[in-house]
Scaffold this motif. Sequence first.
Motif, PDB file in Angstrom:
ATOM      1  N   VAL A   1      -1.759   3.989   0.204  1.00 41.32           N
ATOM      2  CA  VAL A   1      -1.749   5.194   1.065  1.00 41.32           C
ATOM      3  C   VAL A   1      -1.132   6.251   0.467  1.00 41.32           C
ATOM      4  O   VAL A   1       0.389   6.224   0.226  1.00 41.32           O
ATOM      5  CB  VAL A   1      -1.229   4.644   2.506  1.00 41.32           C
TER       6      VAL A   1
ATOM      7  N   GLN B   1       0.834  -1.279  -0.092  1.00 40.19           N
ATOM      8  CA  GLN B   1       0.068  -0.059  -0.074  1.00 40.19           C
ATOM      9  C   GLN B   1       0.641   1.217   0.246  1.00 40.19           C
ATOM     10  O   GLN B   1       0.354   2.382  -0.213  1.00 40.19           O
ATOM     11  CB  GLN B   1      -1.122  -0.121   1.121  1.00 40.19           C
ATOM     12  N   THR B   2       1.964   1.113   0.129  1.00 43.73           N
ATOM     13  CA  THR B   2       2.837   2.482   0.167  1.00 43.73           C
ATOM     14  C   THR B   2       4.120   2.537  -0.953  1.00 43.73           C
ATOM     15  O   THR B   2       4.017   1.363  -1.526  1.00 43.73           O
ATOM     16  CB  THR B   2       3.493   2.665   1.573  1.00 43.73           C
TER      17      THR B   2
END
Length: 312
Positions: free
Chosen positions: A109, A84-85
């Motif tokens: 994110v 997610q990053t």
Amino acid sequence: LTAMVSSALSTSVLAADMTVGFSQVGSESGWRSAETNVAKSEAQKRGITLKIADGQQKQENQIKAVRSFIAQGVDAIFIAPVVQTGWEPVLEEAKDAKIPVFLLDRAIVVKDKSLYMAVVTADNVLEGKLIGDWLVKTVADKKCNVVELQGTVGASVAIDRKKGFAEAIAGHDNIKVIRSQSGDFTRSKGKEVMESFIKAENNGKNICMVYAHNDDMAIGAIQAIKEAGLKPGKDILTGSIDGVPDIYKAMLAGEANANVELTPNMAGPAFDALEKFKKDGTMPPKIIKTESKLYLPDSAQAQLDTKKGMGY
Ligand code: AHR
């Protein structure tokens, strides 16, 4: 994005002229392969050219693929982000090139949400919660030690599915997660990690349930349980997510107990939103949510029947 909207309005690309680049995670699970197959058929139905790059579960491969799609000047980019990053730089590049980006099945994110148009995803916290709620109901006040097979470390779906399950069992002191480790969403790792859990827990006798973040890991765990001389579905209960045909077969054999279905059709809603955007600049909702429903063995046959023609 305002610039993107005005460019969409001025060019109004027909689906038949569109090329979409899809940076796929890999082929770690049966569900993943079905998602790829459905993406191909949904593109074909619409006359869209779809270029798929297999990231082999590595973010660096996915970033390379996205850069190559930008260089090729595709009309849109789909990404199923493995973690997610770490996406800002490449998404800035796509934005500078005015190429709309859609996220499929996993979230990211980022501070600046305008870096992507929309994410097509299930409520993954709810998925974990549905399995947790089922367990709470099933064991009532009996003591239950749970082992958890997590998905890929850093993947939004693994984080959310863990959270949802933990929320559901919170306050039920008879239920405890005694071990939790990643099986990377694969059948082989799921089996390997389950074997180590069984060894560490009195040859599995201390384990009441295995919660797997996807079906492939659950199927690997079922194999490990059998090899240890125990009965999956009875001595050790199972709960998992995806709804691949093999889990319904396991349910029919009495070897799996609870499942939450995840549709492999993530590309269809993304293509719909993309076509609308290209036609008249309509902005899609930021989250396009797919359904999450719990299925138990009594509906396994019906569920298995619905899987025909769904990319499996
Ligand atoms: O992101 C969706 C998850 O990824 C699926 O549940 C799993 O099977 C896949 O690897």
